[in-house]
Design an enzyme around this catalytic site. Structure first.
Site, mmCIF file in Angstrom:
data_model
loop_
_atom_site.group_PDB
_atom_site.id
_atom_site.type_symbol
_atom_site.label_atom_id
_atom_site.label_comp_id
_atom_site.label_asym_id
_atom_site.label_seq_id
_atom_site.Cartn_x
_atom_site.Cartn_y
_atom_site.Cartn_z
ATOM 1 N N GLY A 12 0.264 -1.615 0.051
ATOM 2 C CA GLY A 12 0.191 0.110 0.189
ATOM 3 C C GLY A 12 0.945 1.775 0.060
ATOM 4 O O GLY A 12 -0.075 2.614 0.773
ATOM 5 N N LYS A 84 -6.472 -8.626 -8.421
ATOM 6 C CA LYS A 84 -6.898 -9.116 -9.281
ATOM 7 C C LYS A 84 -8.336 -8.563 -10.820
ATOM 8 O O LYS A 84 -7.895 -7.164 -10.667
ATOM 9 C CB LYS A 84 -8.028 -9.178 -8.460
ATOM 10 C CG LYS A 84 -8.314 -10.030 -7.302
ATOM 11 C CD LYS A 84 -9.511 -10.754 -6.393
ATOM 12 C CE LYS A 84 -9.329 -11.642 -6.438
ATOM 13 N NZ LYS A 84 -8.484 -11.424 -4.567
ATOM 14 N N HIS A 102 0.084 0.835 -13.791
ATOM 15 C CA HIS A 102 1.094 -0.645 -13.412
ATOM 16 C C HIS A 102 2.071 -0.208 -14.088
ATOM 17 O O HIS A 102 3.072 0.835 -14.621
ATOM 18 C CB HIS A 102 0.558 -0.982 -15.002
ATOM 19 C CG HIS A 102 1.121 -2.361 -15.414
ATOM 20 N ND1 HIS A 102 1.247 -3.514 -15.136
ATOM 21 C CD2 HIS A 102 2.794 -2.862 -16.260
ATOM 22 C CE1 HIS A 102 1.895 -4.760 -15.678
ATOM 23 N NE2 HIS A 102 2.130 -4.200 -16.535
#
Ligand code: GAR
Length: 182
Positions: A12, A84, A102
Site C-alpha cells: 500500500g 485481481k 502498472h
C-alpha cells in the site's frame, strides 16, 4: 467533491502517497492481512476487507464491491496494487471510472510482474503507466506514462525503487487531473 476509493492487495505504498494528498472515501483490500490496512488505520481512512473465497463466486464478490462503491457514491476507483482482474460485474457498473497503475511502460510487460519481467529482459529503460481499466489485463486506454531508465549500476532492488518513486509522482499527477473532471 470527487469521491475516491482505493483498492489494494499488498503493502500500500501507493495508497499512502495518494491518501496523504487526496481525501479517500475508503480503502478496500481483498487481503485481510495486507499491510495497506495498517496504513489506512494509521491515516484514519475508512477501510474494508473481504476475500473472494468468502463468496460463492466472483460475481457475488464483485456485487458486494459495487454495493460499497454505490453506498459511498464513488466517482473514481483507484487500483493501487490490486492484484485481481476486474470482472464483468464491477465493469458493468463502473467502467470508465476505474484506473490502474502498472509498473512498466505498457504495452511492454503487462501482468503481475512488470518490474521483474523488464529486468530479466535486460531493457535499458522501462517505465510506469496509468490507464483506464477494461476487461483485458493491462490493456485499457493509457492516460499517462513515464520512462524510467535502468542504470548500469542498478540491482533489481534499486531499479524497483526507482520505478516506485516514479509511481509516487505519476499517480497523484493523474488523479489531480481527473478530479477536476468530476
Ligand atoms: C505497484 O508497483 C503497482 O504498480 C503494482 O503493484 C505495486 C503495489 O505496491 N501493480 C501491478 O503490478 C498491477 N499489475 P504498493 O502496494 O506498495 O502500492
Amino acid at each position: 467533491m470527487t469521491k475516491l476509493a482505493v483498492f489494494a492487495s499488498g503493502s500500500g505504498s501507493n495508497f499512502q502517497v495518494i491518501a496523504e494528498q487526496f481525501p479517500v472515501a475508503f480503502l478496500f483490500s481483498d487481503k485481510p492481512e495486507a499491510y495497506v490496512l495498517e496504513r489506512a488505520k494509521n491515516l484514519g481512512v475508512t477501510h474494508y476487507s473481504f476475500e473472494l473465497k468468502d463468496f460463492a463466486n466472483k460475481e457475488t464478490y464483485e456485487e458486494a464491491l459495487v454495493q460499497l462503491l454505490d453506498q459511498h457514491q464513488i466517482d473514481l476507483v483507484i487500483l493501487a496494487g490490486y492484484m485481481k482482474i476486474i470482472g464483468p460485474t464491477l465493469l458493468a457498473a463502473y467502467e470508465g471510472k476505474i484506473i490502474n497503475i502498472h509498473p512498466a511502460y505498457l504495452p511492454e510487460f503487462p501482468g503481475a510482474h512488470g518490474i521483474e519481467d523488464a529486468w530479466k529482459a535486460g531493457v535499458k529503460e522501462s517505465g510506469v503507466t496509468v490507464h483506464w481499466v477494461d476487461s483485458g489485463v493491462d490493456t485499457g486506454q493509457i492516460i499517462k506514462q513515464v520512462r524510467v531508465p535502468r542504470l548500469p549500476e542498478d540491482t533489481l532492488e534499486t531499479f524497483e525503487e526507482r520505478i516506485h518513486q516514479a509511481e509516487y509522482q505519476l499517480y497523484p499527477e493523474v488523479i489531480a487531473e481527473l478530479v477536476k473532471r468530476f
